[in-house]
Design an enzyme around this catalytic site. Sequence first.
Site, PDB file in Angstrom:
ATOM      1  N   ASP A 149      32.079  40.997  46.076  1.00 51.24           N
ATOM      2  CA  ASP A 149      32.997  39.853  46.244  1.00 51.24           C
ATOM      3  C   ASP A 149      33.924  39.994  45.046  1.00 51.24           C
ATOM      4  OD1 ASP A 149      30.994  38.113  48.165  1.00 51.24           O
ATOM      5  OD2 ASP A 149      29.782  38.811  46.949  1.00 51.24           O
ATOM      6  N   ASP A 189      31.596  46.978  43.095  1.00 48.36           N
ATOM      7  CA  ASP A 189      31.348  45.450  43.323  1.00 48.36           C
ATOM      8  C   ASP A 189      31.864  44.757  44.583  1.00 48.36           C
ATOM      9  OD1 ASP A 189      30.842  42.636  42.372  1.00 48.36           O
ATOM     10  OD2 ASP A 189      32.859  42.501  42.626  1.00 48.36           O
TER      11      ASP A 189
END
Length: 233
Positions: free
Chosen positions: A16, A14
């Site tokens: 953020d 991922d």
Amino acid sequence: MTRFAHRIRAAIVDLDGTMLDTVPDFYVAINRMRADFGLHQPVTHEQIAQLVGKGSEHLIRGVLALDYDDAGVEQRIEEAMTAYQRHYIAINGDHSTLYPDVKEGLRALKEEGLKLAVVTNKPMNFAGPLLDRKGLRGYFDFVFGGDSFPKKKPDPMPLTEACKALGCPPEQVVALGDSSNDAHAARAAGCYVLTVPYGYNHGVPVHEIESDGIVDTLLEAATLIRQHNRDVL
């Protein structure tokens, strides 16, 4: 940590809240957008962190809902999205920072021979330039954003498609993320999932996420994966 049943050949990471603390960028862009609407009381970092992770439209709808009812949000969402995107592109990466040991962790994963992909709900026109600016793009074989597929996390589609691109069955892939979005998508796709404790997760403690373990950094994740792969040789 749950013991993986198979050798790990790839990782899906991922963006953020996992590799970068991007809330400071959101803070600037969102509050500039709000000023365009005559809303001069800033939305706080804490409020923004609870809305991050489900895509730009979800974020902006949540921000508008702080000041407008449902009808007011619908009336303004298109203009607000246009303004937000303009402001975000102008400052993308200016205020965001790498979390500790991110590059070291990615380097260790590559040295272990893993293929790597980014799967983020951030639109590609934001995600790609941000990865470039922070010197992260070169670690990854593939980058997929929130507009790369018809569905976003927590739907499993982005992870399922990333596994296909990586050429690995899901049971040989670990997803690394900070939120229930990442965990739910990974579980449904058939991947393992490790979570970091420092991200956003919509204001909910990371310990409440059903995952295969919590790792303090991506470097710790790489160490665990290396140890596991040695054990299953």
